[in-house]
Design a protein around this motif. Structure first.
Motif, short mmCIF file in Angstrom:
data_model
loop_
_atom_site.label_atom_id
_atom_site.label_comp_id
_atom_site.label_asym_id
_atom_site.label_seq_id
_atom_site.Cartn_x
_atom_site.Cartn_y
_atom_site.Cartn_z
N VAL A 240 11.67 69.72 35.89
CA VAL A 240 13.02 69.91 35.35
C VAL A 240 13.09 71.35 34.87
O VAL A 240 12.41 71.72 33.90
N ASP A 241 13.87 72.18 35.54
CA ASP A 241 13.95 73.59 35.22
C ASP A 241 14.82 73.83 33.99
O ASP A 241 15.95 73.33 33.91
N LEU A 250 14.30 78.43 22.39
CA LEU A 250 13.40 77.30 22.19
C LEU A 250 13.92 76.02 22.83
O LEU A 250 13.62 74.90 22.38
N GLY A 251 14.66 76.15 23.92
CA GLY A 251 15.26 75.00 24.58
C GLY A 251 14.30 74.16 25.39
O GLY A 251 14.62 73.04 25.77
N THR A 270 21.41 72.33 29.40
CA THR A 270 20.98 71.98 30.75
C THR A 270 19.94 70.87 30.72
O THR A 270 20.02 69.88 31.46
N LEU A 271 18.93 71.02 29.85
CA LEU A 271 17.88 70.01 29.74
C LEU A 271 18.45 68.68 29.26
O LEU A 271 18.15 67.63 29.83
N LYS A 276 19.77 63.02 30.26
CA LYS A 276 20.72 61.91 30.15
C LYS A 276 21.08 61.36 31.53
O LYS A 276 21.20 60.14 31.72
N ALA A 277 21.17 62.25 32.52
CA ALA A 277 21.46 61.81 33.89
C ALA A 277 20.31 60.98 34.45
O ALA A 277 20.53 60.10 35.29
#
Length: 308
Positions: A240-241, A250-251, A270-271, A276-277
């Motif tokens: 997962v990029d 710090l994401g 994005t993460l 969630k998807a």
């Protein structure tokens, strides 16, 4: 055994067998960083100060210093998230001389064999190592060993899966000598080890690579060595990029709780959307102010016990 009964593992200052073959703990510890988290060690932000511990924290210190009261409130949200998911929280005893003790992963790192006491790079943080020893003694968690060959910090010990560890080495916070010492210990235990060398700007390997679930790992592809990415993919890991801009906030520094549950920073949009998807339950909390002092959610937590 109930959660509050003592485990059979007796405290000791050096549990590691010199030639390998150290027995895994019977109560504390874990197989990997993605099984169900039952117990976590945290540090209080009550004495938190914004110090120049990395280039990222220095940048914030120059341009927009941390509001300590807001940071402390954000940490309370983090604590509430752990409580929501039923994780038992254990605490370092706060000490005014240790203003960065909130980053509980730096001064030690838990392993299946006991805790490793690290060797902090900044002189004003070295007392955290001694405080960590007292915490483990109080909890009855044995110490596997203590790093003595050079500096080494807990954010650079990244258990990718059972028996496989990615060890970071940025040179400033973790020196190669310390990384090689820890690598040697775990090779003798039969583990596969991989050293990741990176620019000191990125602080620790858990800034850019953190496991999410079995065979699923978050990676900032923009700043992670392609060889590390290929190594993960070769083990069957889906990547997962996390975008570079999010990573610098710090994401990519989040905490997996197991059973498709994650605590992640709200700014890592994005993460969070991708998880969630994929069907994950995500507690997205605001860490924007406290992270100015140099670390994120993963940096603030030491997993003490996980179960399949």
């Amino acid at each position: 055994m109930t959660r509050h009964e003592p485990f059979a593992d007796a405290f000791s200052l050096q549990r590691r067998r010199a030639d390998g073959g150290t027995e895994r703990l019977s109560g504390w510890g874990f197989r990997n960083e993605t099984d169900v988290l039952t117990d976590v060690l945290l540090g209080s932000p009550v004495h938190l100060r914004h110090l120049a511990t990395s280039s990222l924290s220095r940048k914030h210190l120059r341009e927009n210093p941390c509001n300590i009261q807001v940071a402390q409130a954000q940490h309370k949200e983090l604590v509430a998230a752990y409580e929501h998911f039923g994780v038992e929280i254990h605490w370092h005893h706060p000490e005014p001389e240790l203003p960065m003790q909130v980053y509980a992963r730096d001064s030690s790192v838990m392993t299946p064999y006991g805790a490793v006491i690290t060797a902090m790079a900044d002189w004003w943080r070295r007392g955290e190592n001694y405080a960590a020893i007292r915490s483990y003694e109080r909890l009855g968690i044995p110490i596997y060993d203590m790093v003595t060959a050079g500096t080494f910090e807990g954010g650079d010990f990244n258990v990718i899966e059972d028996g496989v560890v990615l060890i970071g080495c940025g040179g400033a916070r973790t020196q190669e000598e310390g990384a090689r010492q820890v690598e040697g210990w775990f090779r003798k235990e039969g583990w596969e080890t991989r050293l990741a060398f990176f620019d000191e700007y990125y602080v620790h390997i858990d800034l850019m690579v953190v496991p999410i679930a079995e065979k699923l790992t978050a990676v900032c592809l923009d700043c992670t060595e392609p060889g590390i990415v290929d190594w993960l993919k070769g083990k069957g890991h889906e990547i997962v990029d996390v975008p570079f801009r999010d990573t610098m906030d710090l994401g990519c520094n989040f905490m997996s709780l197991g059973r498709s549950r994650v605590i992640a920073p709200r700014t890592s949009r994005t993460l969070v959307a991708r998880l969630k998807a994929l069907g994950f339950e995500v507690a997205a909390i605001d860490m924007s102010e406290i992270s100015k002092t140099g670390g994120g959610i993963h940096c603030m937590a030491q997993a003490l016990r996980r179960r399949p």
